[in-house]
Scaffold this motif. Structure first.
Motif, PDB file in Angstrom:
ATOM      1  N   TYR A  22     -10.696  -1.035 -12.917  1.00 40.59           N
ATOM      2  CA  TYR A  22      -9.509  -2.145 -12.847  1.00 40.59           C
ATOM      3  C   TYR A  22     -10.163  -4.003 -12.791  1.00 40.59           C
ATOM      4  CZ  TYR A  22      -5.841   1.525 -13.049  1.00 40.59           C
ATOM      5  OH  TYR A  22      -5.279   2.536 -13.301  1.00 40.59           O
TER       6      TYR A  22
ATOM      7  N   GLN B 233     -11.663  -4.830 -15.771  1.00 44.05           N
ATOM      8  CA  GLN B 233     -10.112  -4.871 -16.724  1.00 44.05           C
ATOM      9  C   GLN B 233      -9.083  -6.864 -16.032  1.00 44.05           C
ATOM     10  OE1 GLN B 233      -7.740  -1.032 -17.198  1.00 44.05           O
ATOM     11  NE2 GLN B 233      -9.441  -0.877 -19.122  1.00 44.05           N
ATOM     12  N   GLU B 234     -10.010  -7.112 -15.286  1.00 43.59           N
ATOM     13  CA  GLU B 234      -9.603  -8.049 -14.791  1.00 43.59           C
ATOM     14  C   GLU B 234      -7.628  -7.604 -14.694  1.00 43.59           C
ATOM     15  OE1 GLU B 234     -11.453 -11.332 -17.903  1.00 43.59           O
ATOM     16  OE2 GLU B 234      -9.395 -12.076 -17.535  1.00 43.59           O
ATOM     17  N   LYS B 235      -7.009  -7.379 -13.744  1.00 45.88           N
ATOM     18  CA  LYS B 235      -5.994  -6.446 -13.502  1.00 45.88           C
ATOM     19  C   LYS B 235      -6.864  -6.476 -11.947  1.00 45.88           C
ATOM     20  CE  LYS B 235      -5.080  -3.715 -17.226  1.00 45.88           C
ATOM     21  NZ  LYS B 235      -4.790  -1.851 -17.967  1.00 45.88           N
ATOM     22  N   LYS B 236      -6.267  -7.347 -11.705  1.00 43.71           N
ATOM     23  CA  LYS B 236      -6.401  -8.120  -9.898  1.00 43.71           C
ATOM     24  C   LYS B 236      -5.823  -7.815  -8.992  1.00 43.71           C
ATOM     25  CE  LYS B 236      -6.681 -12.087  -6.539  1.00 43.71           C
ATOM     26  NZ  LYS B 236      -6.545 -12.818  -6.384  1.00 43.71           N
ATOM     27  N   GLU B 237      -4.285  -7.038  -9.171  1.00 48.37           N
ATOM     28  CA  GLU B 237      -3.058  -6.502  -8.358  1.00 48.37           C
ATOM     29  C   GLU B 237      -3.871  -4.570  -8.499  1.00 48.37           C
ATOM     30  OE1 GLU B 237       0.334  -9.237  -9.144  1.00 48.37           O
ATOM     31  OE2 GLU B 237       0.622  -7.660  -9.763  1.00 48.37           O
ATOM     32  N   SER B 238      -3.663  -4.482  -9.194  1.00 42.00           N
ATOM     33  CA  SER B 238      -4.514  -3.125  -9.157  1.00 42.00           C
ATOM     34  C   SER B 238      -5.832  -2.504  -8.246  1.00 42.00           C
ATOM     35  CB  SER B 238      -5.306  -2.759 -10.764  1.00 42.00           C
ATOM     36  OG  SER B 238      -3.263  -2.230 -12.212  1.00 42.00           O
ATOM     37  N   ALA B 239      -6.410  -3.986  -8.529  1.00 39.83           N
ATOM     38  CA  ALA B 239      -7.673  -3.433  -8.214  1.00 39.83           C
ATOM     39  C   ALA B 239      -7.823  -3.183  -6.696  1.00 39.83           C
ATOM     40  CB  ALA B 239      -8.837  -4.235  -8.545  1.00 39.83           C
TER      41      ALA B 239
ATOM     42  N   ASP C 126     -13.929 -12.544 -16.945  1.00 38.08           N
ATOM     43  CA  ASP C 126     -14.951 -11.663 -16.445  1.00 38.08           C
ATOM     44  C   ASP C 126     -16.103 -11.342 -15.492  1.00 38.08           C
ATOM     45  OD1 ASP C 126     -15.664  -8.672 -17.718  1.00 38.08           O
ATOM     46  OD2 ASP C 126     -16.823  -9.518 -19.346  1.00 38.08           O
TER      47      ASP C 126
END
Length: 831
Positions: free
Chosen positions: A80, A83-89, A707
């Protein structure tokens, strides 16, 4: 959970038939959806086939089944993040960290803790709860180290109250940690910057002494807000300025707006007053009312900036109103003033807005970069590599749809002009490859002419030499591809040179290419070559050892048993460290870098190699490894301790087998001089107070570019951060073990730490040695550590004693002729 192993899947794995593994795993899962073995096999098959889009679903399933959840949760987080999905990461990194805490996997705990510190360190309570769980497992020192890793992120945002909260927890866990006291003083100075009597209060509370840090801090925080010149607020009396604090009677005299010369006790002041930071706009209103009134009318953006500074550089509109309305700006004027202020703030280069529903105003330390600022930064760079760094950073961290074609074209024109000026062929090649990068990003921009390659690719040897001078892995790889095409008969020799060279940045990619092309035999030949000549190819030897010992690569063989490989790694790091002391500066830097690579392999995953070989060795091999590790000059004290303790834990009676003197003859403490101790303490302080905050800023700056998967600046800064944390941890270990010794108290009655000894051989030739500790050892100047094998043979000997030496590099019969003290003034700290 029970795991059902399928032999057919293992057969397909060994044959490298990953589509077959995938299909068979799916067939099993259709019948048994929760089959953990099949899920793992499917995950591996998808990874090998680069079907990354399907992996998260499998990982989530494994995580939900709680089958060794830490690794898959970590993999999901990394997915994640890419994919730049910080909250999920962040969510999955937190789950992974909690899993590794349960498993007590310290190396993973530290790595993921650092990742979360960078991504989102804002939830301090959660971090504190994790540290409590680590400490509750009887790992208080580990918990304290983790907490101190948080500090740079809160310092950067000037959240000094949170910094002090962290330091209180750390001090409670490790009250003897010498670095915490200095960090507390630093935080107090920042939190109360401008406090006139701050240093006097710190002295009064014993903050600089050796007593309890927590007690001193508690007392200091009672007095600092009410020391001379400080401001405070009372709901009825308004803002007040402290006239006088009597530390002995603990009474304070304050001039409030509506109550002058009021005297109360410090304890009562704590109950009824709100201390104001010296930058609080309410305090400025009392100290400089005319200036603030003028700013309210003429520069509302400055008023907002002042309020944001007091709010920790970030606040919502409601929080700003709470700070300003009624105290600085009359309530009846607020709506009109705020409407005017927001219009001005939107154009202010130092203030940005974040969020969608609940907007927050953020005060920047500098105006944000624009396209012109990118160009300005490019022009300020002094050398071509710095310019290339900046352009590649722009290309990596800007979405292609957001590229400024005009900016790329300006970069291109300046690089073409720069290439003509450069005589160094490696620099010119680096520029040409960057021009190719620009052309690939925007085809309308001209790339370098093809005729340029005829000039560069003049011959295999010269071309390989140029390739190895390139500073970027992708550039080295593209150069390798051209060489393979240009010299088809020499590619295997070129490939071997690149894998063996310490300058190679593409060793992993080359080996994966060889495997994909079924050239594993070349890898094995290279592995056996470096196995015979580890000193000639130290980094390649370490890399191949890692592949063989931890990589479980069946297609690579070095022709050496694992215990022998481990011993050679120990010998190699010792040799490189010793050699680096005897050569000129440039070569020494290369040797030290090689030694660091070897150390990394030895220490990888908390000495996993050693743990792997210990169950399969006998006492004689264990004894040999113990001797190689003990007193190894290429390892720090902590690493030597960990290796030797593991060996002794596996072979408890091993020390009785040592033939180099009895344990009673050897000093049991790690002795050193006061200057050496102070130098190491200052180095630790420098890392904590200067270098770690600096690299944290670099990480944050690199992260802002987007990225992270190809962000060299980000990964380089992260590597530097891990290196600094490792060095700081080693220094803490060493300082805890070290015992500074006063040389003036040494009695020269026998050979020991702190004396000079004259020793003659059987032919009457003599030499004077200074006996000190491992920190002070300089063999080329005849200053030896009392732990060195040669000097250990003389420990406890007196004048006239005869010693027989049988060491690999020194043999013979020696006589102790004279023992005298070392002039203490030579090793006294400078005043």
């Amino acid at each position: 959970m029970e795991v059902h192993v399928n032999p057919r899947i293992n057969e397909l794995r060994e044959a490298g038939d990953w589509p077959g593994v995938e299909q068979l795993s799916l067939d099993i899962l259709n019948r048994t959806p929760d089959d953990v073995f099949a899920l793992r096999a499917l995950s591996q098959a998808l990874e090998q086939q680069s079907k990354t889009d399907e992996l998260p679903k499998i990982w989530r399933k494994l995580a939900d089944l709680e089958d060794r959840p830490g690794p898959v949760e970590k993999a999901l987080a990394a997915h994640y993040l890419q994919q730049e999905k910080k909250e999920s990461a962040v969510q999955w990194y937190r789950r992974a960290l909690e899993s590794f805490v349960r498993a007590r996997d310290d190396s993973q705990i530290e790595e993921i803790w650092l990742e979360l510190c960078e991504l989102d360190p804002s939830d301090l309570e959660w971090f504190l709860s994790i540290s409590d769980r680590v400490a509750g497992s009887r790992r208080k020192e580990q918990a304290s180290i983790l907490l101190q890793m948080l500090i740079p992120y809160y310092e950067k945002n000037e959240q000094w109250e949170d910094v002090l909260t962290i330091l209180r927890r750390a001090a409670a866990l490790t009250p003897q940690d010498i670095g915490i006291r200095d960090s507390v003083i630093k935080a107090l100075r920042a939190r109360h910057a401008g406090a006139v009597a701050l240093e006097h209060v710190l002295d009064h509370c014993g903050m600089r002494q050796t007593g309890s840090i927590l007690e001193s801090l508690k007392q200091a925080e009672r007095f600092i807000p009410y020391s001379d010149g400080e401001a405070c607020y009372h709901p009825d009396w308004g803002v007040g300025l402290v006239k006088k604090l009597d530390l002995f009677s603990e009474r304070v005299t304050i001039d409030f707006e509506r109550k002058k010369n009021h005297e109360i006790t410090v304890d009562l002041a704590q109950e009824i007053l709100e201390p104001l930071h010296h930058r609080d706009i309410r305090a400025a209103w009392v100290r400089e009312p005319e200036r603030v009134s003028r700013l309210v009318e003429e520069d509302p953006a400055e008023i907002v900036r002042m309020a944001l500074i007091r709010c920790g550089r970030k606040a919502t509109a409601g929080e700003l109103k709470q700070r300003l309305c009624g105290s600085v700006i009359p309530e009846k004027k607020w709506s009109r003033w705020w409407a005017n202020a927001t219009a001005v703030v939107k154009k202010d280069p130092f203030i940005s807005l974040s969020g969608s529903t609940s907007k927050a105003y953020i005060l920047r330390k500098e105006p944000r970069s624009t396209e012109e600022e990118w160009m300005e930064s490019f022009e300020k760079k002094r050398n071509p590599i710095e310019k290339i760094d900046l352009v590649l950073s722009y290309l990596r961290n800007t979405k292609p749809s957001n590229y400024s074609v005009e900016l790329l074209r300006r970069f291109s024109l300046m690089f073409f002009a720069l290439a003509k000026e450069r005589r160094n062929p490696a620099i010119r090649l680096e520029i040409y490859l960057t021009l190719e990068d620009l052309n690939r990003s925007e085809p309308s921009i001209d790339g370098p002419a093809e005729s340029m390659w005829d000039e560069i690719l003049a011959g295999p040897a010269e071309s390989v030499d140029l390739l190895l001078q390139l500073a970027y892995p992708d550039h080295q790889w593209r150069m390798w591809e051209r060489l393979r095409e240009r010299y088809p008969d020499a590619w295997s020799e070129i490939c071997g040179t690149l894998i063996l060279s310490h300058q190679s940045l593409i060793r992993d990619r080359l080996t994966e290419w060889l495997r994909a092309e079924r050239h594993e035999a070349i890898l094995s030949d290279l592995a056996k070559k470096v196995a015979l000549e580890p000193r000639e190819y130290p980094e390649a030897f370490a890399w191949f050892s890692d592949q063989v010992l931890l990589g479980n690569r069946q297609d690579v063989s070095m022709g050496i048993d694992a215990p022998v490989l481990f011993e050679r790694l120990l010998m190699l790091v010792d040799f490189l460290n010793d050699r680096a002391k005897r050569v000129e500066k440039t070569e020494a830097a290369i040797l030290r870098a090689s030694a660091a690579q070897v150390r990394n392999v030895l220490k990888k995953d908390d000495f996993a190699i050693l743990d792997k070989i210990l169950p399969n060795i006998d006492r004689s091999v264990a004894l040999s490894l113990y001797k190689r590790a003990n007193l190894n000059s290429g390892l720090d004290v902590g690493a030597r301790e960990k290796i030797t303790r593991r060996i002794l834990a596996r072979f408890p009676g091993l020390l009785g087998s040592l033939e180099t003197g009895s344990d009673a003859d050897r000093p049991t403490e790690f002795l050193c001089t006061y200057p050496a101790y102070e130098a190491h303490r200052k180095r630790l302080q420098q890392i904590i107070e200067q270098e770690l905050p600096r690299v944290t800023d670099q990480i944050e700056e690199a992260r802002k570019h987007g990225d992270l998967s190809e962000n060299a600046e980000y990964h380089a800064a992260k590597d530097k951060q891990k290196t600094l944390y490792g060095e700081a941890a080693d220094l803490r270990d060493q300082l805890q073990l070290a015992r500074p010794t006063d040389l003036s108290r040494i009695v020269p009655d026998e050979v020991k730490f702190g004396v000079k000894v004259r020793i003659t051989n059987s032919e009457g030739e003599g030499k004077v040695y200074t006996v000190l500790g491992p920190w002070e050892s300089i063999p080329e100047q005849d200053i030896l550590s009392y732990q060195a094998p040669f000097m250990r043979a003389f420990l406890g000997k007196k004048t006239g004693d005869i010693v027989e030496i049988d060491l690999p590099n020194r043999k013979g019969i020696f006589t102790v002729q004279e023992i005298e003290p070392i002039p203490a003034e030579l090793y006294l700290p400078a005043n």
